[in-house]
Write an enzyme that holds these catalytic residues in place. Structure first.
Site, PDB file in Angstrom:
ATOM      1  CG  ASP A 297       8.369  -1.096   1.647  1.00 57.02           C
ATOM      2  OD1 ASP A 297       9.093  -1.745   1.071  1.00 57.02           O
ATOM      3  OD2 ASP A 297       7.214  -0.912   1.296  1.00 57.02           O
TER       4      ASP A 297
ATOM      5  CG  HIS B  30       8.335   1.328  -3.572  1.00 58.15           C
ATOM      6  ND1 HIS B  30       9.084   0.912  -2.234  1.00 58.15           N
ATOM      7  CD2 HIS B  30       7.239   1.476  -3.397  1.00 58.15           C
ATOM      8  CE1 HIS B  30       8.209   0.932  -1.354  1.00 58.15           C
ATOM      9  NE2 HIS B  30       6.803   1.158  -2.021  1.00 58.15           N
TER      10      HIS B  30
ATOM     11  CE1 TYR C  24       6.614   2.462   5.259  1.00 57.45           C
ATOM     12  CE2 TYR C  24       4.335   2.441   4.673  1.00 57.45           C
ATOM     13  CZ  TYR C  24       5.537   2.018   4.562  1.00 57.45           C
ATOM     14  OH  TYR C  24       5.734   0.961   3.657  1.00 57.45           O
TER      15      TYR C  24
ATOM     16  CG  ASP D 294       6.966   3.023   0.781  1.00 57.13           C
ATOM     17  OD1 ASP D 294       6.843   3.843   0.097  1.00 57.13           O
ATOM     18  OD2 ASP D 294       6.052   1.929   0.621  1.00 57.13           O
TER      19      ASP D 294
ATOM     20  CG  HIS E  51       4.450  -1.320  -3.069  1.00 47.18           C
ATOM     21  ND1 HIS E  51       4.124  -0.203  -2.606  1.00 47.18           N
ATOM     22  CD2 HIS E  51       3.633  -1.583  -4.140  1.00 47.18           C
ATOM     23  CE1 HIS E  51       2.974   0.305  -2.995  1.00 47.18           C
ATOM     24  NE2 HIS E  51       2.685  -0.468  -4.010  1.00 47.18           N
ATOM     25  CB  VAL E  52       4.568  -6.638  -1.335  1.00 49.97           C
ATOM     26  CG1 VAL E  52       3.898  -8.000  -0.605  1.00 49.97           C
ATOM     27  CG2 VAL E  52       4.176  -6.440  -2.843  1.00 49.97           C
ATOM     28  CG  HIS E  53       4.029  -3.769   4.076  1.00 49.67           C
ATOM     29  ND1 HIS E  53       3.164  -2.881   4.165  1.00 49.67           N
ATOM     30  CD2 HIS E  53       4.844  -3.117   3.119  1.00 49.67           C
ATOM     31  CE1 HIS E  53       3.335  -1.839   3.971  1.00 49.67           C
ATOM     32  NE2 HIS E  53       4.319  -1.848   3.358  1.00 49.67           N
TER      33      HIS E  53
ATOM     34  CG  HIS F 223       1.098  -3.135  -3.245  1.00 47.68           C
ATOM     35  ND1 HIS F 223       0.219  -2.438  -3.260  1.00 47.68           N
ATOM     36  CD2 HIS F 223       1.556  -3.362  -1.941  1.00 47.68           C
ATOM     37  CE1 HIS F 223       0.172  -1.712  -2.015  1.00 47.68           C
ATOM     38  NE2 HIS F 223       0.893  -2.222  -1.335  1.00 47.68           N
TER      39      HIS F 223
HETATM   40 FE   LIG Z   1       5.030   1.120  -0.857  1.00 47.34          FE
END
Ligand SMILES: [Fe+2]
Ligand SMILES: *[C@@H]1O[C@H](CO)[C@@H](O)[C@H](O)[C@H]1NC(C)=O
Ligand SMILES: *[C@@H]1O[C@H](CO)[C@@H](O)[C@H](O)[C@H]1NC(C)=O
Ligand SMILES: *[C@@H]1O[C@H](CO)[C@@H](O)[C@H](O)[C@H]1NC(C)=O
Ligand SMILES: *[C@@H]1O[C@H](CO)[C@@H](O)[C@H](O)[C@H]1NC(C)=O
Ligand SMILES: *[C@@H]1O[C@H](CO)[C@@H](O)[C@H](O)[C@H]1NC(C)=O
Length: 467
Positions: free
Chosen positions: A166, A317, A198, A195, A354-356, A327
């Site tokens: 990400d 992901h 962006y 990711d 996915h989870v930041h 998420h």
């Molecule tokens: Fe994502």
């Protein structure tokens, strides 16, 4: 005669039970609090986005593994003025014998954006464990890079993987990449968990931000392969502007060696590299029974020979074990489909993004539930992988701060910071893993763990260190 507790006893009992759950069950939530700051994209004029000088100079150069075993490399680059040459000139360090490989050129349109000329060229029959130089472009605009091929596939070959997810193109993204580059452990290949750019956060998915992203990361990915996983930001599915072909920009720009592992889609595939067998899955492609991805994975797992590649690593992901509010449970249906296989085939570790934020799980599984039996709590399982969420590359959407409370028992450690990790394979039994938060020096470990291989040494791992 039954046992009917008095109301006060019942309340006391419930209180004791609750506090036991609260204090004994969960893992560790970091006490590290990041100072408030905005995560903003680097402006278009930033140094990291500079276009190389010279007419039609190759830009956005990137490499990835080009076959199943590590003897081929896919070299990709973009030219803006005209198609130019598809040739890669390459040679072994110390050798005068220059070789040529011929690639192909493509381009695409997205809404009102037209891409440059995107070149992909696979160099084959390379020698293992060898430094190669390569040149792309013509005349005065030629550019030279280098890479080192991995050692021959084998059970005790040490190898060091970097982990980034990400990433995006903010000042924090630049900090993550810089920390990875400066890490004294020297990652040899990046496992990228999805990711990338962006660009889709911009009006009309402004694909110029796909170009800037590729120029930004060139300083790493032109010299060592990044293994690509597709995330939701690769979809670029936008019917409102007539863009209905999912993954159009991503699949034009980033190739993967999917055919070498019998896959029918560039979005899921496998590679062997040194002592690792890496399976890449696609969270946003069909994965239910009878789908191409399901059938491929079902046939793929029995092919993994742990005597040849002891380490079985999966990239995906959307995480299956995630205790952030962001998420939460999104990965659940894929977990239900595939988790029994991961336990059966003793996957060592699953990396997701996915989870930041950052999170590492216990070795747990949750495969007993059958809709009616009520057995739906994850349990410790020595055959299960460790699940690591490493979606903390630093993109424009900012950090995931809110966590579910209390911390569930499956979650061993979690922290809302940007960073990267290293998975350092020592031999068939041991690998050293550590995670680095950006706010520390490049060598500081914020979380670390010795991995014991699930096939060769399925013992319980020593307590990990997090601070
Ligand atoms: Fe994502
Ligand atoms: C694409 O369309 C948008 C909205 O009309 C506009 O702002 C942008 O400048 C256009 N870009 C190009 C390359 O034409
Ligand atoms: C990105 O990081 C590199 C390496 O640390 C640095 O040279 C460069 O100035 C940074 N660029 C921006 C826009 O922060
Ligand atoms: C597994 O790999 C080992 C070591 O390379 C090899 O000797 C063995 O034949 C392989 N097994 C199978 C079933 O291919
Ligand atoms: C995070 O939690 C706070 C407090 O419960 C809430 O106000 C906020 O809306 C949450 N943010 C997100 C993005 O969920
Ligand atoms: C494997 O690596 C670990 C960690 O470096 C070491 O302690 C162990 O002795 C090694 N095993 C063998 C067989 O060399």
């Amino acid at each position: 005669m039954g046992f009917f507790p008095s109301l006060p006893t019942l309340i006391l009992f419930t209180l004791v039970l609750n506090s036991a759950l609260l204090f004994c069950n969960g893992g560790k939530t970091s006490v590290y609090i990041r100072k408030e700051e905005k995560t903003v994209d680097m402006p278009l004029g930033s140094d990291v986005f500079r276009v190389p000088s010279g007419y039609n100079a190759p830009q956005q150069v990137h490499i990835t593994q080009g076959d199943h075993v590590g003897k081929a490399v896919i070299v990709s680059w973009v030219t803006e003025d005209e198609p130019g040459s598809n040739t890669v000139l390459y040679w072994k360090k110390g050798s005068d014998e220059k070789k040529k490989a011929e690639g192909k050129v493509t381009s695409y349109k997205y809404y009102n954006y037209t891409s440059g000329y995107i070149h992909h060229c696979t160099i084959k029959h390379l020698e293992y464990n060898t430094k190669y130089y390569y040149v792309v472009g013509d005349g005065h605009s030629m550019r030279k890079f280098w890479f080192t091929t991995p050692p021959e596939v084998g059970p005790d070959v040490p190898y060091t993987f970097g982990l980034i997810g990400d990433l995006g193109q903010t000042f924090d993204s630049n900090s993550t990449l810089t920390h990875y580059e400066q890490n004294p452990q020297k990652g040899q290949t990046v496992l990228f968990v999805g990711d990338l750019s962006y660009a889709d956060n911009y009006p009309f998915h402004n694909n110029v931000r796909w170009d800037t992203w590729a120029r930004f990361v060139e300083r790493s990915v032109a010299y060592q392969p990044w293994i690509w996983t597709a995330g939701n930001h690769e979809l670029d599915f936008a019917p409102e502007i007539g863009e209905t072909k999912p993954y159009k920009p991503f699949t034009h720009r980033y190739h993967t060696p999917y055919q070498a592992s019998g896959s029918t889609s560039p979005l899921w595939y496998s590679i062997k590299r040194a002592s690792a067998y890496i399976i890449v899955l696609s969270s946003y492609s069909a994965y239910g029974k009878y789908t191409p991805q399901y059938e491929w994975l079902e046939a793929e797992l029995p092919k993994v020979n742990r005597s040849e590649t002891p380490w079985l690593i999966v990239l995906n992901h959307s995480p299956w074990y995630n205790s952030y509010q962001y998420h939460f449970m999104e990965g659940e249906s894929m977990r239900v489909m595939y988790e029994p296989w991961f336990v059966q085939y003793k996957v060592d570790v699953v990396f997701a993004g996915h989870v930041h934020a950052y999170e590492r799980s216990e070795r747990v599984s949750n495969i007993a539930y059958n809709v009616v039996n009520g057995i739906c709590t994850p349990v410790k399982d020595a055959s299960a992988p460790v699940y690591i969420t490493i979606g903390d590359g630093g993109n424009i959407e900012g950090l995931a701060i809110n966590m579910t409370q209390p911390q569930p028992a499956y979650s061993a450690y979690r922290e809302a910071s940007f960073g990267h990790a290293i998975f350092d394979i020592k031999n068939r039994t041991h690998a050293y893993y550590n995670w680095h938060r950006n706010h520390d020096g490049a060598a500081v470990e914020a979380d670390s763990m010795w991995f014991y291989n699930r096939f060769w040494h399925p013992a319980e791992e020593p307590a990990s260190h997090s601070h």
